[in-house]
Design an enzyme around this catalytic site. Structure first.
Site, short mmCIF file in Angstrom:
data_model
loop_
_atom_site.label_atom_id
_atom_site.label_comp_id
_atom_site.label_asym_id
_atom_site.label_seq_id
_atom_site.Cartn_x
_atom_site.Cartn_y
_atom_site.Cartn_z
N HIS A 139 0.85 -1.19 0.00
CA HIS A 139 0.00 0.00 0.00
C HIS A 139 0.88 1.24 0.00
CE1 HIS A 139 -3.31 2.69 0.82
NE2 HIS A 139 -2.67 3.16 1.88
N LYS A 160 -0.65 11.22 1.61
CA LYS A 160 0.26 10.60 0.63
C LYS A 160 -0.11 11.02 -0.80
CE LYS A 160 -0.61 6.38 1.96
NZ LYS A 160 -1.48 6.68 3.13
N ASP A 178 -2.10 3.87 -4.35
CA ASP A 178 -2.88 3.00 -3.48
C ASP A 178 -2.31 1.59 -3.39
OD1 ASP A 178 -5.01 2.53 -1.67
OD2 ASP A 178 -6.10 1.49 -3.25
N ARG A 245 15.78 11.20 16.67
CA ARG A 245 15.82 12.38 15.79
C ARG A 245 16.99 12.29 14.82
NH1 ARG A 245 15.73 18.78 17.63
NH2 ARG A 245 15.92 19.62 15.51
#
Length: 310
Positions: A139, A160, A178, A245
């Site tokens: 996906h 997205k 998709d 981070r």
């Protein structure tokens, strides 16, 4: 993935001009059992490789013809006992009647092609490489960004498709939205394509389905790309709780047995995710060229520590 002899014949009937000579009831015999490489699945007659699709060219036929009937019988007994997928005689050679009899009796497919043995082997190895390749569906949105195949992933609702639309407007290309079909086409290469039903389409909330080819033109579409980078979008709270981070080592994600580079980008109001995605691609290109920014930073830090200590 496995394929049957009938599938192989149907897919290559015109290009290799196949003709069934015997053993048609064995059309469901399988190639690709055990995941062997295409070079191991088809080749010249060799009893050391029992599961191979054996090809008889002029050299193999000349050798076989020099033997007496007892040797013929021994070779055919060994061939049949090994239960290979099929035998192919090439260059229009007429097979030994004993071979035809054995194949018909055992249900061992015996095929004929007028092409040279080398041409048949090369064509079938190429076809088998694609037909038996490992595959999966994922996906996300698959894009061509700066010439690199990039899968944009993340949970639903993070934008997205909106990111993909902005990248397309900046000159990059869409492969699939998709659902993306990935196939391992080489030891170190995974190729992504769009399912036929979704080809050229991009779904954007509020706008529905957009035909990208019609809106932006041919240059906005790519039929396929090799997967090189995964850009994973997530909420900032998840980023703070689950990711460093400044990760000391590059992130990767396993796709069909290959470690694909992965970049995690937190989504928040005001962040230009398209620019960040382009920067991630440029950084990945540098990494592939051997330029490791984090490593250089750590080395610089160590140098300063050593200097201050002395």
């Amino acid at each position: 993935m496995t394929v049957t002899v009938q599938q192989l014949v149907d897919a290559n009937r015109e290009s290799l001009d196949f003709t069934w000579l015997a053993g048609a009831r064995g059309m469901d015999r399988l190639l690709g059992m055990g995941g062997g490489a295409p070079a191991d699945l088809v080749g010249y007659l060799n009893l050391i490789h029992p599961a191979r699709l054996h090809v008889f060219g002029r050299a193999e036929t000349a050798y076989y013809d020099r033997l007496d009937d007892a040797r013929h019988k021994a070779i055919l007994d060994d061939l049949v006992a090994a239960h290979p997928p099929a035998l192919i005689v090439t260059e229009g050679i007429s097979p030994d009647p004993m071979m035809v009899e054995y194949c018909e009796r055992d249900g061992l497919p015996l095929l004929s092609s007028p092409l040279s043995a080398a041409s048949v082997i090369d064509a079938l190895r190429y076809w088998l490489a694609k037909a038996t390749a490992e595959n999966t569906s994922m996906h996300g949105v698959f894009m061509d960004v700066l010439g690199m195949g990039v899968l944009i992933s993340g949970e639903s609702g993070l934008g997205k498709s909106e990111l993909a639309l902005e990248l397309i407007s900046r000159g990059h290309g869409l492969v699939a939205d998709d659902v993306v079909d990935f196939r391992r086409i080489a030891p170190h290469a995974i190729e992504g394509r769009c399912p036929p039903l979704l080809r050229n389409m991009l779904e954007v909330r509020g706008l529905g389905l957009l035909d990208i080819r019609t809106i932006f033109g041919e240059t906005a579409i790519r039929p396929k790309m090799k997967l090189k980078l995964i850009v994973h979008l997530l909420r900032r709270s998840v980023m703070e709780n689950e990711y460093q981070r400044l990760p000391l080592e590059a992130l990767t994600q396993d796709v069909l047995g290959l470690a694909i580079r992965k970049v995690v980008i937190p989504v928040a109001a005001g962040r230009n995710i398209a620019v960040l995605t382009e920067a991630a691609v440029r950084s990945t290109v540098l990494s592939l060229r051997g330029i490791d920014t984090m490593k250089e930073f750590i080395e610089r830090q160590h140098q300063l520590i050593d200097q201050s200590g002395s």
